[in-house]
Design a protein around this motif. Structure first.
Motif, PDB file in Angstrom:
ATOM      1  N   PRO A 138       1.513  81.825  15.856  1.00 29.00           N
ATOM      2  CA  PRO A 138       1.943  80.859  14.831  1.00 29.00           C
ATOM      3  C   PRO A 138       2.487  81.522  13.568  1.00 29.00           C
ATOM      4  CG  PRO A 138      -0.162  80.196  15.773  1.00 29.00           C
ATOM      5  CD  PRO A 138       0.134  81.559  16.311  1.00 29.00           C
ATOM      6  N   GLY A 139       2.028  82.720  13.288  1.00 28.50           N
ATOM      7  CA  GLY A 139       2.483  83.400  12.082  1.00 28.50           C
ATOM      8  C   GLY A 139       3.921  83.875  12.124  1.00 28.50           C
ATOM      9  N   VAL A 140       4.534  83.825  13.288  1.00 29.80           N
ATOM     10  CA  VAL A 140       5.932  84.269  13.418  1.00 29.80           C
ATOM     11  C   VAL A 140       6.869  83.337  12.657  1.00 29.80           C
ATOM     12  CG1 VAL A 140       7.825  84.605  15.063  1.00 29.80           C
ATOM     13  CG2 VAL A 140       5.527  85.437  15.610  1.00 29.80           C
ATOM     14  N   GLY A 141       6.520  82.061  12.628  1.00 34.32           N
ATOM     15  CA  GLY A 141       7.375  81.098  11.948  1.00 34.32           C
ATOM     16  C   GLY A 141       8.425  80.483  12.833  1.00 34.32           C
ATOM     17  N   ALA A 142       8.223  80.568  14.147  1.00 33.23           N
ATOM     18  CA  ALA A 142       9.159  79.963  15.100  1.00 33.23           C
ATOM     19  C   ALA A 142       8.381  79.066  16.048  1.00 33.23           C
ATOM     20  CB  ALA A 142       9.903  81.040  15.876  1.00 33.23           C
ATOM     21  N   VAL A 199      -1.081  89.509  21.195  1.00 27.78           N
ATOM     22  CA  VAL A 199      -0.265  88.433  20.616  1.00 27.78           C
ATOM     23  C   VAL A 199      -1.171  87.400  19.952  1.00 27.78           C
ATOM     24  CG1 VAL A 199      -0.066  86.932  22.655  1.00 27.78           C
ATOM     25  CG2 VAL A 199       1.771  86.963  20.981  1.00 27.78           C
ATOM     26  N   VAL A 200      -2.356  87.166  20.504  1.00 24.10           N
ATOM     27  CA  VAL A 200      -3.313  86.254  19.866  1.00 24.10           C
ATOM     28  C   VAL A 200      -3.750  86.820  18.514  1.00 24.10           C
ATOM     29  CG1 VAL A 200      -5.645  85.279  20.020  1.00 24.10           C
ATOM     30  CG2 VAL A 200      -4.146  85.221  22.014  1.00 24.10           C
ATOM     31  N   ALA A 201      -3.929  88.148  18.461  1.00 20.81           N
ATOM     32  CA  ALA A 201      -4.349  88.801  17.216  1.00 20.81           C
ATOM     33  C   ALA A 201      -3.211  88.964  16.217  1.00 20.81           C
ATOM     34  CB  ALA A 201      -4.954  90.169  17.535  1.00 20.81           C
ATOM     35  N   GLY A 202      -1.978  88.718  16.664  1.00 23.13           N
ATOM     36  CA  GLY A 202      -0.836  88.841  15.764  1.00 23.13           C
ATOM     37  C   GLY A 202      -0.272  90.241  15.648  1.00 23.13           C
ATOM     38  N   HIS A 203      -0.712  91.147  16.533  1.00 23.50           N
ATOM     39  CA  HIS A 203      -0.189  92.516  16.501  1.00 23.50           C
ATOM     40  C   HIS A 203       1.215  92.598  17.100  1.00 23.50           C
ATOM     41  CE1 HIS A 203      -4.087  93.583  15.181  1.00 23.50           C
ATOM     42  NE2 HIS A 203      -4.686  93.486  16.359  1.00 23.50           N
ATOM     43  N   GLN A 216      -5.726  78.344  27.423  1.00 20.97           N
ATOM     44  CA  GLN A 216      -6.802  78.072  26.456  1.00 20.97           C
ATOM     45  C   GLN A 216      -6.324  78.275  25.023  1.00 20.97           C
ATOM     46  OE1 GLN A 216     -10.010  81.005  26.211  1.00 20.97           O
ATOM     47  NE2 GLN A 216      -8.873  82.377  27.573  1.00 20.97           N
ATOM     48  N   TYR A 217      -5.423  79.236  24.820  1.00 22.44           N
ATOM     49  CA  TYR A 217      -4.934  79.528  23.472  1.00 22.44           C
ATOM     50  C   TYR A 217      -3.866  78.517  23.032  1.00 22.44           C
ATOM     51  CZ  TYR A 217      -7.285  83.938  24.432  1.00 22.44           C
ATOM     52  OH  TYR A 217      -8.219  84.881  24.757  1.00 22.44           O
ATOM     53  N   THR A 218      -3.036  78.076  23.961  1.00 18.88           N
ATOM     54  CA  THR A 218      -2.032  77.073  23.590  1.00 18.88           C
ATOM     55  C   THR A 218      -2.688  75.723  23.312  1.00 18.88           C
ATOM     56  OG1 THR A 218      -1.599  76.587  25.934  1.00 18.88           O
ATOM     57  CG2 THR A 218      -0.175  78.215  24.862  1.00 18.88           C
ATOM     58  N   SER A 219      -3.741  75.404  24.041  1.00 18.25           N
ATOM     59  CA  SER A 219      -4.432  74.126  23.803  1.00 18.25           C
ATOM     60  C   SER A 219      -5.141  74.121  22.459  1.00 18.25           C
ATOM     61  CB  SER A 219      -5.430  73.847  24.931  1.00 18.25           C
ATOM     62  OG  SER A 219      -6.463  74.816  24.942  1.00 18.25           O
ATOM     63  N   GLN A 220      -5.521  75.299  21.976  1.00 20.16           N
ATOM     64  CA  GLN A 220      -6.201  75.413  20.683  1.00 20.16           C
ATOM     65  C   GLN A 220      -5.226  75.626  19.521  1.00 20.16           C
ATOM     66  OE1 GLN A 220      -8.741  78.779  21.376  1.00 20.16           O
ATOM     67  NE2 GLN A 220     -10.071  77.690  22.815  1.00 20.16           N
ATOM     68  N   GLY A 221      -3.937  75.788  19.829  1.00 19.13           N
ATOM     69  CA  GLY A 221      -2.952  76.034  18.786  1.00 19.13           C
ATOM     70  C   GLY A 221      -2.915  77.470  18.300  1.00 19.13           C
ATOM     71  N   ARG A 222      -3.612  78.354  18.991  1.00 15.21           N
ATOM     72  CA  ARG A 222      -3.628  79.764  18.587  1.00 15.21           C
ATOM     73  C   ARG A 222      -2.387  80.493  19.078  1.00 15.21           C
ATOM     74  NH1 ARG A 222      -9.367  82.126  20.212  1.00 15.21           N
ATOM     75  NH2 ARG A 222      -8.587  83.904  18.980  1.00 15.21           N
ATOM     76  N   LEU A 223      -1.711  79.926  20.077  1.00 16.62           N
ATOM     77  CA  LEU A 223      -0.409  80.400  20.531  1.00 16.62           C
ATOM     78  C   LEU A 223       0.484  79.184  20.719  1.00 16.62           C
ATOM     79  CD1 LEU A 223      -1.289  83.128  23.211  1.00 16.62           C
ATOM     80  CD2 LEU A 223      -0.482  83.509  20.881  1.00 16.62           C
TER      81      LEU A 223
END
Length: 328
Positions: A138-142, A199-203, A216-223
């Motif tokens: 999410p931090g990418v801005g896209a 990618v989850v950690a934003g590295h 699991q990550y897309t359902s939580q909005g983490r990706l």
């Protein structure tokens, strides 16, 4: 003398009949001992988990142990080549994803790890397909592929992770780079898990992965899921558009898996295994379990897998050459 000739004639006929019946009898008794399924990846991977689920059910049907044997290394080619050299008696099988087809094109293989993709194995059955998905932190801005491409064209440095150089995910990333006229930097990992973790950690900004491992990550909005690599939307993620819908109609890359046996394995054995596995993957329990890996059952005759493998060899082979994709 006549009696002796008659005895000799009867003996010869009996021997001939015995020789004729022996192969049929041997096939009728298959399997007479445990079967090994070689998985060319470590325990805990999607491929390994699916293989173990199928092995358990196949053992129940065949009344023999079916053992999963992990032989990871060299991008999966060590285990693949092991099966290619194994006895063609139906007791050593290979369960593999589609890097089986492309790995020899991108790796510098030693003689011990080399194998003939098109002619060195007997296809048994294609088990499933797994859509590839492009996800972003999410931090990418896209929140979409057009936004990601716009960021890349504006000069922002972006990266994408894959589970390895030369993987279908790597091919998808470079194909999209070419189609969109951008240069998003490839960051190869040794496997799916570390690429997803980073990618989850934003590295790393984005990643190409199979659908199941990030659900699991897309359902939580983490990706954020940006696009599916298949030609059509996945029923497992119907809200995610395909690259074709977004204007990149020729960029189609997916994942699949299937069973192969060494070349020369009797067709009676291939048909027996194909029949059992076709019934197994129709089971509601197995369909549901495959869905947790983002996979959908395929099945069909051995020729279905043969055609999938041959098409992938032709299409991906040209792409690998055109995009100059290699792996160390």
């Amino acid at each position: 003398m006549k009696a002796l000739r008659r005895q000799l004639t009867l003996g010869a006929l009996a021997l001939a009949c015995g020789l004729a019946i022996a192969p049929a009898t041997a096939q009728a008794t298959y399997p007479a001992k445990p079967i090994s399924i070689i998985v060319s990846y470590p325990p805990g991977s999607d491929t390994d988990s699916i293989a173990r689920m199928l092995a358990e059910r196949l053992a129940q049907r065949l009344n023999q142990p079916v053992i999963v044997d992990n032989k990871p290394g060299a991008g999966g080619t060590l285990g693949n080549s092991f099966v290619g050299r194994a006895a063609h008696d139906g007791y050593t099988l290979l369960f593999t994803p589609n890097p089986f087809t492309t790995a020899p094109m991108v790796l510098r293989l030693s003689p011990a790890a080399s194998y003939d993709v098109l002619h060195g194995f007997e296809p048994i059955i294609q088990i499933a397909t797994q859509p590839l998905v492009l996800v972003a932190h999410p931090g990418v801005g896209a929140k979409s592929v057009p936004e990601m491409v716009a960021l890349a064209r504006s000069g922002k440095t972006l990266s994408y992770a894959s589970p390895g150089a030369g993987s279908p995910m790597h091919i998808a990333g470079e194909w999209l780079n070419r189609a969109a006229g951008v240069k998003i930097t490839h960051v190869p990992y040794r496997g799916v898990a570390p690429s997803v973790n980073d990618v989850v950690a934003g590295h790393v900004d984005t990643a190409w992965v199979t659908l199941g491992v990030v659900s699991q990550y897309t359902s939580q909005g983490r990706l954020l899921p940006l696009a599916i690599g298949d030609a059509s939307r996945s029923p497992l993620a119907p809200q995610v558009p395909t690259l074709a819908e977004l204007g990149y109609k020729d960029v189609v890359v997916g994942a699949w898996n299937g069973f192969f046996a060494p070349k020369g394995t009797p067709m009676e054995v291939v048909r027996l295994l194909n029949g059992h596995l076709n019934e197994i993957i129709k089971s509601p329990e197995v369909v549901s379990k495959l869905a947790t890996f983002g996979a959908q059952p395929v099945g069909g005759a051995p020729e279905v897998l043969a055609k999938t493998n041959a098409t992938e060899y032709q299409v991906m082979g040209k792409l690998i050459k055109d995009l100059a994709i290699t792996a160390d």
